[in-house]
Design a protein around this motif. Structure first.
Motif: not given
Length: 232
Positions: A94-100, A128-134
């Motif tokens: 799991w990951g999230r994009g932040t307001a920054q 299922g695996a880390p997603v590219d931040s971009e």
């Protein structure tokens, strides 16, 4: 007299056709009187114009009638939606994009906190695996219609993309996937009884007007529910 039950509503559109990319400088140009200047090369690759892959989307809304609050996160027992979402749609990462405009990886406890209170979260992703931040920041905090291509790219690697939607009191959640979600989520609802909450499932196409979206404010007592609304 006991308090009225909370109401949870799950709107689904399966499949939902994501709009193909248009060559307008601004995706909303056709609705504006003041058009910005077109780019020097306004062309869009033919494969993008013809890309009409289906996506699957859902929208979770809620009403806390006891406190007269409207919004999924205003429900008195957030676990009536948090547990089913994590169980049915969650994956190992799991990951999230932040307001920054940053991206943070989340553990399970943090995921549940974000689903209950998504302030400062622009997008929540599970895979299922880390997603590219971009790929995550490309859709974070922008109008969905302006990020159709980026959303497609994100769903190529992510399992689900969740977006917090401002409600009258708190937030609702919208979410998109490249695969169907309705049956999995409905099964998870049934596996998690919620005695103090009534949960309803209905097609998004049947709730486009305000009165139909807020059917729980009048239709639960004044008339029988239409066939397209299912209580789970």
């Amino acid at each position: 007299m006991s308090d009225p039950p909370d109401i949870l509503k799950y709107f689904h559109e399966e499949p939902a056709l994501l709009e193909p990319v248009t060559p307008d400088a601004d995706p909303d140009a056709r609705r504006r009187t003041d058009r910005s200047a077109p780019p020097e090369d306004p062309s869009v690759p033919l494969e993008d114009l013809l890309d009409t892959r289906d996506a699957y989307r859902g929208y979770l809304a809620g009403t806390n009638h006891a406190d007269d609050q409207v919004g999924l996160t205003a429900l008195r027992s957030p676990d009536v939606y948090v547990a089913p979402l994590v169980e049915a749609l969650g994956r190992s990462w799991w990951g999230r994009g932040t307001a920054q405009h940053g991206v943070e990886a989340l553990d399970q406890d943090s995921v549940r906190r974000v689903l209950r209170a998504p302030a400062r979260t622009t997008v929540l992703v599970t895979a299922g695996a880390p997603v590219d931040s971009e790929r995550i920041t490309a859709v974070a905090g922008r109008e969905r219609r302006r990020t159709v291509e980026a959303l497609r790219a994100l769903l190529d690697t992510a399992h689900i993309a969740f977006f917090p939607e401002p409600a009258h009191d708190g937030y609702d959640w919208s979410f998109f996937s490249a695969t169907p979600m309705r049956d999995r989520l409905v099964t998870a609802f049934r596996d998690h009884p919620a005695p103090a909450t009534r949960r309803f499932v209905l097609p998004y196409q049947n709730a486009r007007s305000e009165s139909k979206f807020y059917f729980d404010r009048w239709q639960l007592t004044d008339s029988p529910l239409p066939d397209y609304i299912e209580e789970v």
